[in-house]
Motif scaffolding. Structure first.
Motif, PDB file in Angstrom:
ATOM      1  N   CYS A 167       0.820  -1.213   0.000  1.00 15.60           N
ATOM      2  CA  CYS A 167       0.000   0.000   0.000  1.00 15.60           C
ATOM      3  C   CYS A 167       0.852   1.261   0.000  1.00 15.60           C
ATOM      4  O   CYS A 167       0.355   2.337  -0.314  1.00 15.60           O
ATOM      5  N   ALA A 168       2.101   1.154   0.386  1.00 18.15           N
ATOM      6  CA  ALA A 168       3.023   2.301   0.396  1.00 18.15           C
ATOM      7  C   ALA A 168       4.219   1.926  -0.462  1.00 18.15           C
ATOM      8  O   ALA A 168       5.241   1.438   0.029  1.00 18.15           O
ATOM      9  N   THR A 169       4.101   2.169  -1.741  1.00 20.66           N
ATOM     10  CA  THR A 169       5.065   1.633  -2.701  1.00 20.66           C
ATOM     11  C   THR A 169       6.309   2.497  -2.872  1.00 20.66           C
ATOM     12  O   THR A 169       7.291   2.059  -3.461  1.00 20.66           O
ATOM     13  N   GLU A 174       2.965   6.849   0.445  1.00 22.15           N
ATOM     14  CA  GLU A 174       1.936   6.742  -0.591  1.00 22.15           C
ATOM     15  C   GLU A 174       1.159   8.050  -0.572  1.00 22.15           C
ATOM     16  O   GLU A 174       0.794   8.563   0.465  1.00 22.15           O
ATOM     17  N   GLY A 177      -4.333   5.055   0.770  1.00 21.66           N
ATOM     18  CA  GLY A 177      -3.944   3.796   0.145  1.00 21.66           C
ATOM     19  C   GLY A 177      -3.760   2.635   1.100  1.00 21.66           C
ATOM     20  O   GLY A 177      -3.896   1.476   0.708  1.00 21.66           O
TER      21      GLY A 177
END
Length: 292
Positions: free
Chosen positions: A22-24, A93, A138
């Protein structure tokens, strides 16, 4: 009222121990030199990092002093135990800074079996609630999955009535909570759309009853957004956010993930409909000797 959410309805996913999907946007690793408060840390390079997605209890939200509010003290101790003097890795994100210049990041700390997601751990232990901000939603799905068990078990902050899930019918109580972050559940009466805003109404009088709203532009950008919202009529849902006074109490949603459809409501008729009236007349009165 059912308390568990149907995960499949809004694509809810329970995160793994260190879910990074979710935190790319990977950031750097730094030592935590000080825990400023129960949701903010100071890094060795001087940056302050806000733990976006995990809303810790704050005394100022209930007009108490920090030393006198146990949930805040417990959340602070939990965060200190997790990260004080340890190296953390930042991941991002969406929006990376708030208006005060603090970094908005997901934090990961080394654990025995691999990296541990700090926000998820705090939420899973009952020291924070899952939330999102516009531009930073996200990771909400994964964090909601961590919140379900402690909330159901009434562990940590959930053991206090201050943080209980409110009923949409508690209109006067919700108005008194204006400015505070609240979870609200209830059966949707109707979904109405204007050019700018789509309203999820929980009562027949939109001028007084509780309402959740979401920007129509956001609905249009979401796959089958309008259809998904229209299908909520007659169903029990839970929403979360900050209470505002707009005629009656309202929560302005910034993400579809802030809507959870609850179990046991498939096919339920909207309040006020003939089907609802028929169902009500066929239902025996509640046992008034049972505590509610």
């Amino acid at each position: 009222m059912a308390s568990a959410a149907i995960a499949a309805c809004w694509g809810l996913a329970v995160a793994s121990r260190a879910d990074e999907t979710c935190a790319t946007d990977a950031g750097s690793s730094h030592d935590v030199v000080r825990v400023i408060d129960s949701e903010t840390v100071l890094l060795d390079d001087g940056r302050e990092v806000r733990l976006i997605g995990a809303l810790a209890p704050k005394a100022d939200a209930i007009a108490a002093t920090p030393d006198a509010w146990p949930p805040e003290r417990e959340a602070l101790r939990a965060l200190e135990t997790l990260v004080s003097g340890r190296a953390v890795t930042l991941r991002y994100e969406g929006r990376k800074r708030d208006r005060y210049g603090r970094e908005l990041a997901q934090l990961y700390v080394a654990g025995v079996s691999g990296p541990e997601w700090v926000q998820r751990r705090l939420i899973a232990d009952g020291h924070a609630r899952a939330y999102a901000l516009p531009g930073n939603s996200g990771c909400l799905r994964a964090l909601l999955g961590a919140e379900e068990e402690p909330r159901t078990a009434q562990r940590g902050l959930w053991s206090r009535t201050t943080y209980r899930v409110r009923e949409a019918s508690e209109v006067d109580a919700l108005l008194r909570l204006a400015g505070r972050f609240v979870l609200v559940s209830g059966r949707v009466s109707q979904v109405a759309r204007t050019q700018r805003t789509t309203y999820i109404n929980f009562g027949s009088d939109w001028r007084r009853d509780f309402t959740a709203s979401i920007a129509s532009s956001l609905v249009d950008r979401s796959p089958d957004g309008a259809t998904r919202l229209s299908a909520l009529a007659g169903k029990e849902i839970r929403v979360r956010g900050w209470i505002e006074r707009r005629n009656g109490p309202m929560i302005v949603l910034g993400s579809f993930d802030e809507i959870e459809t609850l179990n046991g409501n498939e096919g339920a008729p909207p309040p006020g409909s003939k089907a609802a009236a028929d169902t009500k007349s066929a239902t025996p009165p509640p046992d008034t000797t049972t505590p509610r």
